[in-house]
Design a protein around this motif. Structure first.
Motif, mmCIF file in Angstrom:
data_model
loop_
_atom_site.group_PDB
_atom_site.id
_atom_site.type_symbol
_atom_site.label_atom_id
_atom_site.label_comp_id
_atom_site.label_asym_id
_atom_site.label_seq_id
_atom_site.Cartn_x
_atom_site.Cartn_y
_atom_site.Cartn_z
ATOM 1 N N ALA A 152 36.597 32.828 39.549
ATOM 2 C CA ALA A 152 38.007 32.405 39.573
ATOM 3 C C ALA A 152 38.931 33.615 39.694
ATOM 4 N N SER A 153 38.543 34.707 39.065
ATOM 5 C CA SER A 153 39.333 35.940 39.157
ATOM 6 C C SER A 153 39.288 36.502 40.572
ATOM 7 N N ALA A 154 38.108 36.453 41.185
ATOM 8 C CA ALA A 154 37.971 36.924 42.566
ATOM 9 C C ALA A 154 38.793 36.057 43.513
ATOM 10 N N THR A 155 38.823 34.758 43.257
ATOM 11 C CA THR A 155 39.620 33.843 44.073
ATOM 12 C C THR A 155 41.097 34.216 44.020
ATOM 13 N N PHE A 156 41.573 34.520 42.825
ATOM 14 C CA PHE A 156 42.970 34.921 42.651
ATOM 15 C C PHE A 156 43.279 36.170 43.478
ATOM 16 N N GLY A 157 42.380 37.151 43.437
ATOM 17 C CA GLY A 157 42.589 38.374 44.206
ATOM 18 C C GLY A 157 42.592 38.120 45.704
ATOM 19 N N ALA A 158 41.688 37.265 46.175
ATOM 20 C CA ALA A 158 41.624 36.960 47.604
ATOM 21 C C ALA A 158 42.865 36.216 48.064
ATOM 22 N N VAL A 159 43.384 35.329 47.227
ATOM 23 C CA VAL A 159 44.620 34.604 47.563
ATOM 24 C C VAL A 159 45.791 35.581 47.662
ATOM 25 N N LEU A 160 45.836 36.563 46.785
ATOM 26 C CA LEU A 160 46.874 37.589 46.875
ATOM 27 C C LEU A 160 46.796 38.328 48.209
ATOM 28 N N ALA A 161 45.570 38.656 48.632
ATOM 29 C CA ALA A 161 45.393 39.332 49.918
ATOM 30 C C ALA A 161 45.879 38.454 51.064
ATOM 31 N N PHE A 162 45.655 37.138 50.951
ATOM 32 C CA PHE A 162 46.119 36.203 51.974
ATOM 33 C C PHE A 162 47.649 36.173 52.020
ATOM 34 N N ILE A 163 48.275 36.150 50.842
ATOM 35 C CA ILE A 163 49.738 36.102 50.773
ATOM 36 C C ILE A 163 50.358 37.327 51.428
ATOM 37 N N PHE A 184 47.706 30.376 38.448
ATOM 38 C CA PHE A 184 48.384 31.301 39.361
ATOM 39 C C PHE A 184 47.980 31.028 40.812
ATOM 40 N N THR A 185 46.699 30.733 41.023
ATOM 41 C CA THR A 185 46.229 30.428 42.374
ATOM 42 C C THR A 185 46.904 29.170 42.910
ATOM 43 N N SER A 186 47.022 28.143 42.075
ATOM 44 C CA SER A 186 47.681 26.898 42.488
ATOM 45 C C SER A 186 49.151 27.135 42.802
ATOM 46 N N PHE A 187 49.794 27.966 41.984
ATOM 47 C CA PHE A 187 51.203 28.277 42.223
ATOM 48 C C PHE A 187 51.369 29.035 43.538
ATOM 49 N N ALA A 188 50.443 29.957 43.815
ATOM 50 C CA ALA A 188 50.495 30.709 45.072
ATOM 51 C C ALA A 188 50.316 29.770 46.265
ATOM 52 N N TYR A 234 51.160 26.672 46.329
ATOM 53 C CA TYR A 234 52.408 25.910 46.432
ATOM 54 C C TYR A 234 53.459 26.708 47.197
ATOM 55 N N LEU A 235 53.532 28.016 46.928
ATOM 56 C CA LEU A 235 54.511 28.863 47.601
ATOM 57 C C LEU A 235 54.189 29.034 49.083
ATOM 58 N N ILE A 236 52.898 29.019 49.414
ATOM 59 C CA ILE A 236 52.483 29.235 50.799
ATOM 60 C C ILE A 236 52.956 28.098 51.696
ATOM 61 N N GLY A 237 52.941 26.877 51.166
ATOM 62 C CA GLY A 237 53.447 25.736 51.928
ATOM 63 C C GLY A 237 52.404 25.121 52.845
ATOM 64 N N GLU A 238 52.710 25.025 54.154
ATOM 65 C CA GLU A 238 51.854 24.304 55.087
ATOM 66 C C GLU A 238 50.468 24.920 55.209
ATOM 67 N N ASP A 239 50.369 26.230 55.134
ATOM 68 C CA ASP A 239 49.076 26.905 55.262
ATOM 69 C C ASP A 239 48.194 26.726 54.026
ATOM 70 N N SER A 240 48.697 26.069 52.999
ATOM 71 C CA SER A 240 47.915 25.930 51.768
ATOM 72 C C SER A 240 46.657 25.094 51.981
ATOM 73 N N PHE A 241 46.641 24.250 53.028
ATOM 74 C CA PHE A 241 45.442 23.452 53.302
ATOM 75 C C PHE A 241 44.251 24.351 53.604
ATOM 76 N N LYS A 242 44.514 25.465 54.287
ATOM 77 C CA LYS A 242 43.430 26.402 54.598
ATOM 78 C C LYS A 242 42.817 26.950 53.306
ATOM 79 N N ILE A 243 43.667 27.282 52.338
ATOM 80 C CA ILE A 243 43.179 27.810 51.070
ATOM 81 C C ILE A 243 42.464 26.723 50.278
ATOM 82 N N THR A 244 43.002 25.494 50.333
ATOM 83 C CA THR A 244 42.357 24.386 49.623
ATOM 84 C C THR A 244 40.942 24.178 50.126
ATOM 85 N N MET A 245 40.762 24.193 51.442
ATOM 86 C CA MET A 245 39.430 24.045 52.039
ATOM 87 C C MET A 245 38.538 25.210 51.636
#
Length: 323
Positions: free
Chosen positions: A90-101, A153-157, A159-170
């Motif tokens: 879960a911690s690694a996921t958070f870091g990868a999402v930050l890199a995506f943002i 934090f990942t869920s909030f990120a 939410y902020l991403i918007g339309e592209d969040s589907f890619k992260i959800t998958m």
């Protein structure tokens, strides 16, 4: 059987890999598999740019997750200590999402994931340690708390991403459909490094099985070994999560199953676990691609289907042995 197991697993990977090439939303005739030169250009693109990178990545990710699971279980001296269950993933996921943002290059996904997973690994280890032992109840509670906190934090990120969040959800459900040869190379480097390091330390890891005090009496610097081993494990988990998302339970199911077949010694456990992890995840990914084709089932769903009952079995078994 123990001596033949690596050969059986290797043959299984090769055969499953070949048989999975023609399977998917676009069926490919077998003659093109064995004679790709005669295939149309679009078939060549599917084989070499889509199917083969995905097959190789499935094997490599499986190897990473299973090897890290085996080592983490040895360090914590508990069969329930899977990197996903105790919150490292879960911690690694958070870091990868930050890199995506921040729109970072592919390799930086792994770097960001490694930084966050490394920090949480040692936080979890320190909080769960009581004296020279790790309390498994505290370990699981802290792991769940860390997963939930960073998951927020990942869920909030997302939410902020918007339309592209589907890619992260998958991706968070475990997804190998974005495999490329460039990404294969990115995960191959930490995989080879980790395998080499883990196998080099196999005898010292075996000493930990007898307890920290016994290992110390045998000349093992226990704290130094645990710190370095957990660091490399965090590196492996970080890069696997960065490029494949959350694929849980591989580090729990595979090492425990192989341990029952070949015993706890890391000399035999690690090589067989690495091969079995690649084989297992390749089967899961192939199953997820074909069972509802052309719709894909996320690979994390497939592994959770097998892993959740297995985890429950281990937990009940651990409870009975402790009572």
């Amino acid at each position: 059987m123990k001596k033949l197991l690596p050969i059986v697993l290797t043959i299984g990977i090769v055969i499953t890999g070949i048989l999975s090439i023609p399977l998917g939303s676009v069926p490919i005739p077998l003659e093109y598999i064995f004679s790709p030169g005669s295939a149309p250009d679009y078939i060549k693109t599917i084989i070499f740019n889509l199917r083969l990178p995905r097959i190789v990545m499935a094997v490599l990710i499986g190897m990473m997750l299973s090897s890290s699971g085996a080592v983490v279980q040895t360090v914590f001296q508990n069969p329930l200590a899977d990197p996903y269950i105790i919150g490292i993933a879960a911690s690694a996921t958070f870091g990868a999402v930050l890199a995506f943002i921040f729109d970072m290059p592919d390799f930086m996904y792994g770097v960001f994931a490694f930084i966050t997973s490394l920090a949480s690994t040692f936080l979890i280890f320190k909080m769960a340690k009581k004296g020279n032992k790790v309390n498994v109840t505290t370990l699981l509670i802290v792991g769940i708390a860390v997963s939930s906190f960073l998951g927020a934090f990942t869920s909030f990120a997302m939410y902020l991403i918007g339309e592209d969040s589907f890619k992260i959800t998958m991706w968070t459900m475990g997804y190998l459909g974005n495999a490329t040869w460039k990404r294969v190379i990115c995960i191959l480097i930490p995989l080879l490094f980790s395998i080499g390091y883990f196998y080099m330390k196999r005898h010292e890891l075996d000493a930990l099985l007898s307890g920290d005090e016994e290992a110390h009496s045998l000349g093992v610097d226990v704290n130094k070994l645990k710190v370095k081993t957990l660091t490399v494990s965090a590196l492996v988990v970080a890069f696997s999560v960065a490029f494949s998302g959350m694929i849980g339970f591989v580090g729990l199911i595979v090492p425990h199953t192989i341990r029952m077949l070949v015993g706890p010694s890391n000399t035999k456990l690690l090589p067989n676990t690495i091969l079995a992890g690649g084989f297992f995840l390749l089967i899961c990914d192939t199953f997820g691609r074909i069972v509802l084709a052309p719709v894909e089932i996320p690979i994390g769903v497939i592994t959770a289907f097998f892993g959740a009952p297995f985890f429950l079995y281990l937990a009940l078994k651990n409870k009975r042995s402790g009572s």
